[in-house]
Motif scaffolding. Sequence first.
Motif: not given
Length: 123
Positions: A29-45
Motif C-alpha cells: 500500500d505504501i509503495r502504491r501511494l508512493g507511485d501515485l504521489l510520483g505521478e501527481t508530482l509529474v502532472r503538477q510540477e
Amino acid sequence: MTAPVPTPADSPTVGAAGPVADNSALRADIRRLGDLLGETLVRQEGPQLLGLVEQVRLLSRTDGEATAELLSDIDLDTAAKLVRAFSTYFHLANVTEQVHRGREFATRRAREGSLLAQTADQL
C-alpha cells in the motif's frame, strides 16, 4: 517516489508483545501511494521534480556529501517543492500504517473479544 526507503516494517520482527505480523500488505500500500504521489508530482510540477526527488532519495542513502552539495545548489522554490514532496510521502506512509494497525486491532478484537470481555471472562 516509486521505491520507499526500507524500514523495520520491511520484514517480520519480534516486538514487545511477540511476533509481528507479515507487513507485505502495508509495504504494498505504501509503495502504491508512493507511485501515485510520483505521478501527481509529474502532472503538477513536471518530471524534473520527480527526478530530483529520486536523485535525493538515492544519494542520501550512499553519499551524504554529494546530497548536501546537490541540495545547496537548489533554489528556494524548488527546495520548498522538494520538502513538500518528501513530507507528503511520509505523511501518506504514516496514515497507511495507522489504517493497517486499526484493521489488525479490529480483527483481533473480533477474534478475541474486547479487553473488557476478556477481563470479565477471567473473573
